[in-house]
Design a protein around this motif. Structure first.
Motif, PDB file in Angstrom:
ATOM      1  N   LEU A  49       0.837  -1.203   0.000  1.00  0.00           N
ATOM      2  CA  LEU A  49       0.000   0.000   0.000  1.00  0.00           C
ATOM      3  C   LEU A  49       0.868   1.248   0.000  1.00  0.00           C
ATOM      4  N   SER A  50       1.918   1.237   0.811  1.00  0.00           N
ATOM      5  CA  SER A  50       2.834   2.375   0.878  1.00  0.00           C
ATOM      6  C   SER A  50       3.484   2.635  -0.480  1.00  0.00           C
ATOM      7  N   GLY A  51       3.920   1.560  -1.160  1.00  0.00           N
ATOM      8  CA  GLY A  51       4.523   1.702  -2.485  1.00  0.00           C
ATOM      9  C   GLY A  51       3.537   2.259  -3.504  1.00  0.00           C
ATOM     10  N   LEU A  52       2.310   1.752  -3.470  1.00  0.00           N
ATOM     11  CA  LEU A  52       1.267   2.253  -4.377  1.00  0.00           C
ATOM     12  C   LEU A  52       1.002   3.734  -4.103  1.00  0.00           C
ATOM     13  N   PHE A  53       0.931   4.085  -2.826  1.00  0.00           N
ATOM     14  CA  PHE A  53       0.668   5.459  -2.415  1.00  0.00           C
ATOM     15  C   PHE A  53       1.738   6.403  -2.991  1.00  0.00           C
ATOM     16  N   GLU A  54       3.013   6.031  -2.770  1.00  0.00           N
ATOM     17  CA  GLU A  54       4.125   6.866  -3.259  1.00  0.00           C
ATOM     18  C   GLU A  54       4.096   7.002  -4.780  1.00  0.00           C
ATOM     19  N   ALA A  55       3.759   5.908  -5.472  1.00  0.00           N
ATOM     20  CA  ALA A  55       3.745   5.934  -6.931  1.00  0.00           C
ATOM     21  C   ALA A  55       2.560   6.723  -7.492  1.00  0.00           C
ATOM     22  N   ARG A  56       1.456   6.717  -6.771  1.00  0.00           N
ATOM     23  CA  ARG A  56       0.226   7.293  -7.319  1.00  0.00           C
ATOM     24  C   ARG A  56      -0.016   8.755  -6.971  1.00  0.00           C
ATOM     25  N   VAL A  57       0.516   9.232  -5.854  1.00  0.00           N
ATOM     26  CA  VAL A  57       0.264  10.612  -5.440  1.00  0.00           C
ATOM     27  C   VAL A  57       0.602  11.634  -6.537  1.00  0.00           C
ATOM     28  N   PRO A  58       1.706  11.483  -7.276  1.00  0.00           N
ATOM     29  CA  PRO A  58       1.976  12.467  -8.333  1.00  0.00           C
ATOM     30  C   PRO A  58       0.868  12.524  -9.407  1.00  0.00           C
ATOM     31  N   PHE A  59       0.188  11.412  -9.638  1.00  0.00           N
ATOM     32  CA  PHE A  59      -0.920  11.398 -10.601  1.00  0.00           C
ATOM     33  C   PHE A  59      -2.166  12.039  -9.992  1.00  0.00           C
ATOM     34  N   TYR A  60      -2.488  11.648  -8.759  1.00  0.00           N
ATOM     35  CA  TYR A  60      -3.665  12.213  -8.100  1.00  0.00           C
ATOM     36  C   TYR A  60      -3.542  13.726  -7.939  1.00  0.00           C
ATOM     37  N   SER A  61      -2.320  14.206  -7.736  1.00  0.00           N
ATOM     38  CA  SER A  61      -2.132  15.644  -7.523  1.00  0.00           C
ATOM     39  C   SER A  61      -2.456  16.459  -8.782  1.00  0.00           C
ATOM     40  N   GLN A  62      -2.664  15.768  -9.913  1.00  0.00           N
ATOM     41  CA  GLN A  62      -3.064  16.458 -11.149  1.00  0.00           C
ATOM     42  C   GLN A  62      -4.578  16.649 -11.240  1.00  0.00           C
ATOM     43  N   ALA A  63      -5.318  16.184 -10.224  1.00  0.00           N
ATOM     44  CA  ALA A  63      -6.777  16.324 -10.232  1.00  0.00           C
ATOM     45  C   ALA A  63      -7.161  17.801 -10.237  1.00  0.00           C
TER      46      ALA A  63
END
Length: 195
Positions: free
Chosen positions: A148-162
């Motif tokens: 979950l931590s790895g997914l979180f770190e990888a995905r936050v840069p994408f979510y921040s484009q919302a």
């Protein structure tokens, strides 16, 4: 069966708002996209749509079963098709799976036809919400918290484009989260306005 829930009881205050674009809830598993999205749709008096539920209904299998049988790549392709179709249906609130917003194609489609709202929850909140569930195929690993931590770190840069970001903390009740999302949406009169 459609992913649109027509039996959502509209909030009497719904008449006070006009939804002009579909609101697309994005963020990590456990952020509250479905619970907050369903309550937001009821508050606004619009349909609630869930891309994962729609995929499961069309395939007549659960998301973990689709992952196991066809793989993540197949699932992501179907997910894009379903999101595109749901964005073309009645304006409403659309909850997406945690990986949906990672696709550039999905982000572009959502940006053109809707407005994305990132429910930004920290890792501890997410872990507390998902650790007792076995419905998360990506967490079926030897160390699900590390995954979950790895997914979180990888995905936050994408979510921040919302288009909009709303903090989802562990203490906020669903109705409080709906208030936060509405306040954020009202900063975008092209998406939501009072009438």
């Amino acid at each position: 069966m459609s992913g649109i829930e027509h039996n959502t009881v509209p909030d009497p205050a719904a008449a006070a708002f006009e939804l002009r674009k579909t609101v697309v809830m994005v963020g990590m598993m456990g952020a509250g996209k479905t619970a907050v999205g369903r309550a937001l749709a009821a508050r606004l008096g619009v349909p609630f749509l869930d891309s994962d539920a729609e995929i499961e209904s069309a395939a007549n299998m659960s998301i973990p079963e689709i992952f196991a049988r066809d793989g993540e790549k197949f699932f992501r392709r179907k997910e894009s098709q379903v999101i595109g179709r749901l964005l073309n249906e009645a304006r409403g609130v659309l909850s997406t799976g945690g990986g949906a917003f990672l696709s550039a194609e999905n982000r572009k489609m959502i940006s053109e036809r809707g407005a994305s709202v990132w429910l930004n929850a920290d890792l501890d909140v997410l872990w507390n919400r998902v650790r007792h569930k076995d419905t998360r195929p990506l967490l079926r690993t030897a160390d699900p918290r590390a995954t979950l931590s790895g997914l979180f770190e990888a995905r936050v840069p994408f979510y921040s484009q919302a288009d909009l970001t709303v903090v989802s903390d562990g203490d906020a009740a669903i109705e409080e989260m709906v208030d936060r999302v509405i306040a954020a949406l009202l900063t975008r009169p092209d998406v939501l306005r009072r009438i």
